[in-house]
Design a protein around this motif. Sequence first.
Motif, PDB file in Angstrom:
ATOM      1  N   GLY A   1       0.903  -1.227  -0.114  1.00  0.00           N
ATOM      2  CA  GLY A   1       0.016  -0.050   0.124  1.00  0.00           C
ATOM      3  C   GLY A   1       0.869   1.224  -0.156  1.00  0.00           C
TER       4      GLY A   1
ATOM      5  N   GLN B   1       2.390   1.969  -3.385  1.00  0.00           N
ATOM      6  CA  GLN B   1       1.216   2.354  -4.227  1.00  0.00           C
ATOM      7  C   GLN B   1       1.268   3.833  -4.196  1.00  0.00           C
TER       8      GLN B   1
ATOM      9  N   VAL C   1      -4.573   0.316   4.003  1.00  0.00           N
ATOM     10  CA  VAL C   1      -4.876   0.021   2.552  1.00  0.00           C
ATOM     11  C   VAL C   1      -5.760  -1.042   2.992  1.00  0.00           C
ATOM     12  N   GLU C   2      -6.820  -1.204   2.226  1.00  0.00           N
ATOM     13  CA  GLU C   2      -7.749  -2.392   2.391  1.00  0.00           C
ATOM     14  C   GLU C   2      -8.141  -2.775   0.596  1.00  0.00           C
ATOM     15  N   LEU C   3      -7.998  -4.217   0.775  1.00  0.00           N
ATOM     16  CA  LEU C   3      -8.210  -4.781  -0.726  1.00  0.00           C
ATOM     17  C   LEU C   3      -9.551  -5.396  -0.540  1.00  0.00           C
TER      18      LEU C   3
ATOM     19  N   TYR D   1     -11.689  -3.588  -6.024  1.00  0.00           N
ATOM     20  CA  TYR D   1     -10.948  -2.541  -6.218  1.00  0.00           C
ATOM     21  C   TYR D   1     -10.071  -2.434  -4.759  1.00  0.00           C
ATOM     22  N   CYS D   2      -9.449  -1.480  -4.456  1.00  0.00           N
ATOM     23  CA  CYS D   2      -8.760  -1.322  -3.519  1.00  0.00           C
ATOM     24  C   CYS D   2      -8.788   0.401  -2.724  1.00  0.00           C
TER      25      CYS D   2
ATOM     26  N   LEU E   1      -7.020   2.967  -0.490  1.00  0.00           N
ATOM     27  CA  LEU E   1      -5.689   3.588  -0.077  1.00  0.00           C
ATOM     28  C   LEU E   1      -5.897   4.921   0.713  1.00  0.00           C
TER      29      LEU E   1
ATOM     30  N   PRO F   1      -8.434  -2.400  -9.676  1.00  0.00           N
ATOM     31  CA  PRO F   1      -7.237  -3.347  -9.252  1.00  0.00           C
ATOM     32  C   PRO F   1      -6.107  -3.215 -10.522  1.00  0.00           C
TER      33      PRO F   1
END
Length: 167
Positions: A29, A32, A48-50, A54-55, A57, A68
Amino acid sequence: LSVQRVRKPRCCKGPQGLLPRYSTMQADGQEQLFRLTDNIHSEFFVAVELIDTYCVLISSKVVYFLKPGEYVDREAIFLEVKYDDLYHCLVSKDHGKVYVQLTKKAESTSSGVAMPGPSHQKPMVHVKSESLAVKISQEINYAKSLYYEQQLMLPPSENEDCLLLES
């Protein structure tokens, strides 16, 4: 003889300013975030959460929702909300689906007077479970409160060290 890196580097702060336990996902994260901000270190990584498609941040200044992909750049952002524009983040339910709702602050009126409170702009992002939506919402609201706390702090001055030595 070259030595291979064992894990990705990270430079982050936990809630008390301490370095939290290493996490590969958190290191990814941070990497990124540095790609998105061109390595500007004034905006630091928070979480960060996946999610399936999607993600999320969360940085010290902005929350990014990213498509993604292996390589993340500005094109991957499908929703970006700065904490200056965010009123609050809530969990919302509609027809059995759970959403993270980001309520933006009201805009200034034509007279130039800022309207306090929330606006009608409330982007919502679907989340697979209520517990994950609550976690994301808490992390965003926490990062927003850290942002405002930083705004209230006095900037460090160069004379500070001199004053400490003289006393």
